[in-house]
Every structure is written in C-alpha cells, then in structure tokens.
Design an enzyme around this catalytic site. Structure first.
Site, PDB file in Angstrom:
ATOM      1  CB  CYS A  78      -0.927  -0.003   1.203  1.00 58.29           C
ATOM      2  SG  CYS A  78      -1.984   1.446   1.247  1.00 58.29           S
ATOM      3  CB  CYS A 113       5.009   8.155 -41.335  1.00 58.20           C
ATOM      4  SG  CYS A 113       6.568   7.500 -41.939  1.00 58.20           S
ATOM      5  CB  CYS A 171       1.939   3.628 -40.236  1.00 57.38           C
ATOM      6  SG  CYS A 171       2.857   2.103 -40.541  1.00 57.38           S
TER       7      CYS A 171
END
Lengths: 440, 430
Positions: free
Chosen positions: B139, B356, B389
C-alpha cells in the site's frame, strides 16, 4: 421444408437490400464500446425474451463473439431473425438510457445481428438435447412460437413433432417478413439451425381437422402446443371483388418472397389498412418498383397502428396517403381492377355526404386484418376462444390441461419476439406439467 | 454445453487451489462477507479479503479517475486505507463465507507491525478458515507513513524478516504482495522468497496524483481543501504490471508462483497474465466500475481461448510467453519489416502519413495528385518498420508489417559485439 436451396433463385424478394445493413468488425467494436453496461438495464426489460443485452454487447467488445451469441441464443433461439425484424425502436433501443441524455441509443439490433450472423455462419452449437424423458409433445404450426417451444422442450429431453399445414417452416419469418429486413433463405437457414438440436420431427402439409384429428394428436402426444398463427387475409365485401389485381397483403407478400410476382402493368398500387402489414406492404411495393404507392386508411396518421418509425421510413421512400377514406367499390376494366371508388369519413367514422371519388390503381392489397381461428379448435375440449384468439394464461396454458398455445393465434398478432417468448414460456410450463405427473 | 467441456480452469497458486484463476483483489469489492458471497455466486474463484489490521478511519472522498477522450476511468486512483471494520466482524464473516463456500478460495490480506501482532492476526485468520494469507507490503499511501505497506515492500531486509515471521506462524500458504514503487522488482521478489513465501502477488498500486481541480487549484480526490498522493490502478497500469510480473517470471533464481494484479479487465488480459507466468489473476478496478458480473465473460472467454488453443489446464498454458520475453541485446538486428497498406481497406484519413512524417521516419507520403487516390504510398527503402502507422490506423488489418528478406543472417547486438556478426545497413539514418 427448410432447405433454402430449393427456393427459386429469381424470386422477387431477392432484389431487396438490407434496410439496416450489417455492421463490420470495426463498426461493431466501436458501437459495443459505447454501451454503458447498465445494471437492471432498461433495454433488457423491454425485450420480451429478456436477452441480457449489456452482457452480449460486452462480450463483443472483449472479443468473445462466440460467447456473445451464446448469451443471445440462450434467451432467444431466434436471435438472428429477431435482430433483423424486431421493432427495436419501440423495444430495446427505445429503452436505451442514451435516449435520456439525447445521445444516439446503442444499435442493439445491429450488434445482435453481428453476433448471431457469426454464430450461424460458423455453425456454433451451444445447446444439446436433454436426456430422453420418454414424453412427447405435438406442436401444431411451424412458426417461431412452435419452433422456439420445440427447441426448449428438446433441451429438456422431450420428443417433439411439428405439424405444419404449409410447405415451408418458419411461419411469417419465412413467408411474411419484409425482405429488406429478412429474406426467406436466411429465415430457412435459421430454422435449420434451430432444428439442429435434433429430435424434432416435422410433418409438413398436415392440417388438423383435414389430415389428422385432435383426438389422434392427443392420443399420440402427452401435450400439445398450438402455434398456428392467424388465418387468411380479410377481404372487403364490396362490388367488384372478383376482379383481378386484388389480393390480400399477407398472401401477396408470401408470393413475392417465395416466388416471382409480375407487376409490369402496375403504375399505381393501393394498400388498404393502417397497421404494420399495410406499412410493410407499401414499402415493399416501392421496393418492387411500383411508381405510385398509396396507403388508404379509414383513420389518420395518429390513429394508425403501424409503427411510427416504419411509416416515417415509408414516407421518405415516397409513399402517399389517403386518410379518413373508405372504399365502397372496386372499379374494373377488362376483368382487372382499375381503381377504387371511395368516400371520405367524418370524425365519427361515418361517410360524409356526397358523391365520393375514384382513385385509380392497377393493384389493390388488403391489409385489414387476418381471419381469426374459427372451427380449428372445435372439438378440442376445454380450449376457449376470446375475440378469435385462443384464451391462454401467462404460461400459455389453455383450459385443457394438456393443451398450450402461443404466438399470433393467442396474442392476436404481435412480433416474432413475442411468439418466441410465448413459445419458450409454454415449453417451460409443459415441462413442469410433464415432469410433475400430468400424462395421457 | 457443447463448448468448454474439456477445459479445467482449476488454479493452484502456491498451494491455494481455487475453481478458477479469477480472484477479487484485496480492495473495496472484497470488503465484507456479503459482498464476497455475491461475488462467488457470480463466478469468482477466490477473494483476497480487504486488508485486516488495526481498523482505520477513512476520508471522503477517496477515489479519482483518469478519463481519456470520452472513455471514463481508463486509470483509477484511491486514497482509501485498509479495513475500517472491527476485526471480530471480519473474522466472523470469513468463517461464514468459508462454511458456505468451502471450495472457493478465501485469502486474507494482513498488515500489522510487530511480530506479536503478526502472530495473533495470522492465528485468528487461520482459525476463521483462511485458505491462504497475503502480506500487504504494497500500500503506497497512508499506511507506509506508519511504517507499513510499501515501507516494508521497498526494504528487502524488512520484507524478508516479516515474511519469515508469517511463514513461521502460518499453516496455510503465504503470498507476499509486492509494491511497484521500486526501481527493480526482482530484489523484492527474491527477498520474499528468502523469507519462505509460497508465492507473490503483484502489483499493488502505483504512487500517483490523478488530477487537479483547475478551478479550485486542489489535486483530486479532494478532501476538503487538500489532497494527497494515492495508488494508481485500472486498465492503464497493465503494462507496468506485466513488466514486473515478467521480470520475476523469467528470473531463474525466483521460481515462485505468481498471482497477477494490475489492469486485468477482461478474459484477454487474464490470458496475457497467465501466459506471462501467473497462476491466478486478481481484479479490483473493473469490478468497482462494472460489478462482479464481469467474471462471466472472463470465465467463458478464457475457456474458449484454452479450448481453441488446445490447453486443457491452466498449468499447460502458464508461462508460455515467458521464454520470448528477453533482453534488447538478444533481439535480431537483421530482422526487417516494412509497412504495407491494403488499398482495398484504406479509408484515406492520412493518420499514418502525419504520424510517419512528424513522429517517425518520413516514409509514408500522400499519393501523387495524378494518381487520383488518397491511399498513401510507403517508401519501403526508407521504412524502418517501426509500427507507428499500424498503431494509428483506424481500420483493422489495413496496415500490416511485412517481413523483408534482406539476405542477412540473424545477428543480435550481443553477437555483433562478441563475434562481429555482420549487421544490415541502417535504414532512415541520414
């Protein structure tokens, strides 16, 4: 018969495209990801078959397409056709909470089609017949109500025999649904898929009363389910009714769905009625190439029982309307109908004074309701009729403890999804009756 | 049912056996017996009870979320602490759950300080029927300032010592829950192993600040006029979790069972975690956002995945991806790909062109005007095969990365350095 390869290839319905085209994978994923996955979802509450819609949509979004179709078909074995023919605008989609925030509701029908089309195409099988119970159920009528009931009964191991008066199974899914929603070959493919659970015998061309008696059926089976739908189109008893070019809308739709209709000489067509069959018929006539199609109704737009969204689409497609109008005679030429003689009706639905007027038409279709069951159930003890419908309780039980009913013959004419829900519900009640001791 | 009949989902995590590998993580969905019983009814195979310790006082509000472009809560953050309910109530409910669900896994998460406290809590948890223990060394907010939680998980010696106490006192398997708030996870996993742990679970939440209220100038979640750092979780943390899990899974010195946590939101995530070596997965955020019902699709999806890939048990598929998780120096530098655009699928958005040009190697260009098409052209002599791409393309399967035979034999950086293996000429480096 369910082999769709035996349908004529040149039938008139083959020229129709889909009014709501299929979604591709990218579209389906994007739409599925929009779903809010509501709890106690209003869309589910609006579905007569209670499909867990948020769950099947979530499964599309996680890529569990096989599981998605399972969720649908487990609730509604006719999920493929219901995806196409359900009036989703007033059912699930109408309940979508996106409507509350004025955002486009989820295209539930198209997503359901995406999943179920994949299931049928790949022949994914989810359900097996239960262990043989030694009990047998006869189902009269071969439409969605009986088939859904039979499928459910087979999952519980009861033998089933379907008796259908016609040649093709599937009821109105095969013979009556507008082809821009569902074509007959797809309907038959779905029937074959449903029968794929096995153990459902089919006797086609069998009419109760003519070919077999109720007593014989009761002797043969432990229980009966009646899902015979509605009767023939009602006709108008007015002068000229013997002319050619006049047909019942349901009969006409069946003709062009299963075969070819020649509309070469038809420039103008009139459909009499204001219900969903009338709205389907006018849109179909436009699709079949009739230049001028008119809906003729004794009430008005507000009073018609056809769905508003369907009528709106019909108007966009160019359908005309004649409200508060009633035919008084057919006008004939060379033995064929050439028009309708009509009167205008007042607010009290009584003819207004005057000569009346004539509307030219080379084709008149009557969509003013279908005959209710008359003699069919005569001699079937305990079974009562009310307003032409078989009287049933919420489980589809008639007054005869061994006879159940569902679908149009019991509900007066509703949607496929109602027929499926009623068939399934009756199957569960029959199962309870058969397994708790009721017998022949 | 016709499918899935030959698949056994039984999961074994260091001796904790559950009917399936899907557990609720120690968190609000596992706060009480009534909740956990509902979760088991929905299909969950196990639950890690919300951490028991000296009950605390919580703040309001407690949660914040990262929304991104209309998708709500891709990341989640909390400043809630361990249980705030009386211990005797928790233990009574644990006993009740185990009595009613003997085959399901109830793992009790614990967080206390002294050796005596650990002994006492472990005894009470086991007496109540715990199938396993999870030591909360993770935690990152509220408890660490008190010397617990991630304060332990960040200190291997302390981790090892407390783990050894727990193992000494316990008669059931002990899992150590690790914090991701460390530079490398392996020393901490190995510390748990030296302490005798039967397994580890990771990751706990990541120290985070989820957002700022830009009108009030107060971070979120706002507690009156202030906020504090919280623990980050949800779908967005999955890559961090998988990296840490993978690091341990491929460490030959480690070898302990792993219960995977961090961004598991559907069956596919679970498959990935199992392929990376996990024996079970723990889920919190997706349940908090959508309910216990999500487990139905998880079970069905995992079952169908296993069936379609020929796995009949979790153990058969577990770790299948681990050998392929390697070092950069072992990657084949001569492997070459180029982007191929399917002109039949391309919708002409030019997302690949701009990505690109501005973000990669300027090798995807609009088609010349006279070509009369918006399908871009890939200059394959310049394409470095980076993937950008394909990542931005909105159309599934429109852009594929195709392998190119450049005539060079495989050669890694390590092989180049040690053996001088020939490398292909660089592309796009000018």
């Amino acid at each position: 018969m369910v082999d769709s390869r035996t349908l004529p290839e040149d039938r008139s319905e083959a020229g129709f495209g889909d009014y709501k085209p299929a979604l591709g994978p990218a579209q389906a994923l994007a739409e599925a990801n929009r779903c809010l996955y509501c709890a106690d979802a209003p869309c589910v509450q609006k579905c007569p078959t209670g499909i867990d819609i948020p769950e099947f949509i979530r499964k599309i979004s996680t890529g569990n397409l096989k599981g998605s179709a399972r969720t649908i078909l487990d609730a509604n074995i006719f999920g493929m056709s219901c995806a196409r023919v359900c009036p989703v605008e007033v059912l699930c989609v109408g309940g979508c909470v996106y409507n509350e925030m004025d955002a486009p509701p989820i295209a539930i029908g198209r997503l359901q089609r995406y999943a179920t089309d994949a299931a049928l195409a790949a022949d994914w099988r989810y359900f097996e017949a239960g262990p043989d119970s030694g009990r047998s159920v006869g189902l009269i009528g071969g439409g969605p109500a009986s088939l859904a009931a039979a499928h459910e009964l087979r999952r519980r191991g009861h033998a089933c025999t379907i008796y259908d008066a016609g040649k093709w199974l599937g009821g109105l899914n095969t013979t009556g649904v507008a082809p821009y929603k569902l074509r007959a070959d797809d309907a038959l493919a779905e029937v074959a898929y449903v029968l794929g659970i096995g153990g459902i015998a089919v006797e086609s061309g069998v009419q109760v009363g003519r070919d077999v008696t109720w007593d014989a059926l009761l002797a043969r089976h432990d229980a009966l389910f009646i899902g015979v739908g509605l009767g023939a189109d009602r006709t108008l008893d007015i002068p000229g009714k013997e002319l050619g070019g006049i047909d019942g809308a349901v009969a006409f739709i069946e003709k062009f769905k299963l075969g070819r209709v020649d509309l070469a000489g038809v420039q103008r067509a009139i459909v009499v009625g204001g219900g969903n069959t009338a709205v389907d018929a006018v849109r179909e006539l436009v699709g079949l190439g009739v230049p001028e199609v008119t809906m003729l109704y004794r009430g008005d737009e507000a009073a018609m029982s056809g769905y508003e969204h369907e009528w709106k689409a019909a108007k966009i497609e160019g359908v005309r309307s004649l409200w508060h109008t009633q035919p008084t005679a057919y006008v004939g030429r060379d033995g064929r109908v050439a028009g309708l003689r009509c009167v205008k009706l007042g607010a009290d639905k009584r003819p207004l004074p005057g000569e009346g007027f004539e509307v030219p038409a080379e084709l008149v279709l009557l969509a003013i309701g279908q005959a209710r069951l008359g003699e069919l159930v005569a001699g079937l003890g305990g079974v009562q009729l009310e307003g032409g419908r078989l009287l049933v309780d919420a489980d589809g039980a008639t007054g005869n403890p061994r006879v159940f009913a569902g679908g149009d013959c019991a509900n007066g004419g509703k949607e496929v999804v109602n027929a499926v829900a009623e068939g399934k519900r009756a199957a569960l009640a029959i199962d309870r009756a058969l397994t708790t001791g009721a017998s022949k | 049912m016709a499918f899935g009949t030959s698949v056994d989902l039984t999961s074994n995590t260091g001796g904790i056996v559950t009917p399936n590998p899907f557990w609720l993580a120690s968190a609000p969905p596992a706060n009480s017996g009534a909740q956990i019983m509902r979760a088991f009814d929905a299909g969950w195979g196990g639950a890690v009870w919300k951490t028991l310790g000296t009950p605390i006082q919580n703040v309001s509000s407690r949660f914040g979320a990262l929304h991104f472009k209309g998708t709500r809560a891709i990341g989640f953050n909390n400043i809630e602490l361990i249980t705030d309910r009386p211990l005797e109530v928790n233990f009574r409910e644990i006993a009740e759950v185990k009595k009613r669900y003997p085959k399901h896994g109830v793992i009790v998460s614990l967080m206390v300080e002294t050796r005596d406290e650990w002994r006492d809590m472990i005894k009470r948890a086991i007496d109540a029927g715990a199938d396993g223990l999870e030591l909360n060394f993770g935690c990152p907010h509220g408890m660490c300032e008190r010397g617990m939680g991630s304060a332990v998980g960040q200190e291997p010696a302390l981790n090892e010592k407390i783990t050894s106490w727990a193992v000494e006192f316990s008669t059931v398997p002990v899992l150590v829950k690790l914090t991701p708030n460390v530079d490398e996870i392996n020393p901490h996993g190995l510390a748990a192993k030296r302490g005798g742990a039967h397994g580890v679970s990771l990751i706990n939440t990541i120290k985070s600040l989820i957002g700022i209220d830009i009108d009030r100038f107060v971070p979120e979640p706002r507690v009156s006029g202030l906020s504090t750092n919280g623990g980050y979780c949800g779908a967005a943390v999955k890559p961090i979790a998988m990296h840490m899990i993978g690091s341990l899974a491929r460490d030959p010195d480690f070898g302990l069972p792993i219960s995977g946590i961090g961004g598991v939101a559907n069956w596919r995530d679970a498959v990935e975690f199992i392929l990376l070596g996990c024996s079970s997965v723990q889920v919190c955020t997706e349940v908090m956002l959508r309910g216990y019902r999500v487990v139905g699709d998880m079970i069905e999806g995992l079952t169908e995945y296993m069936r379609s890939h020929g796995f009949s048990t979790i153990e058969e598929m577990r770790g299948k991806a681990v050998p392929q998780f390697s070092e950069w120096g072992e990657l084949d530098l001569n492997y070459e790909t180029v982007a191929k655009i399917d002109p039949g699928k391309c919708i002409g958005c030019h997302a690949c062109v701009v990505a690109c040009h501005d973000g990669a190697h300027q090798c995807i260009h609009p088609a010349p005007k006279e070509a009369g098409t918006r399908v871009p052209v890939v200059d394959e002599s310049e394409c470095v095969g980076c993937n950008l791409c394909q990542i931005v393309c909105p159309v599934p399967d429109c852009i594929t990365m195709a392998a190119v035979d450049n005539g060079f034999k495989p050669a890694t950086w390590n092989e180049f350095v040690s053996e001088g293996k020939p490398l292909r000429p660089k592309k796009g480096a000018h």
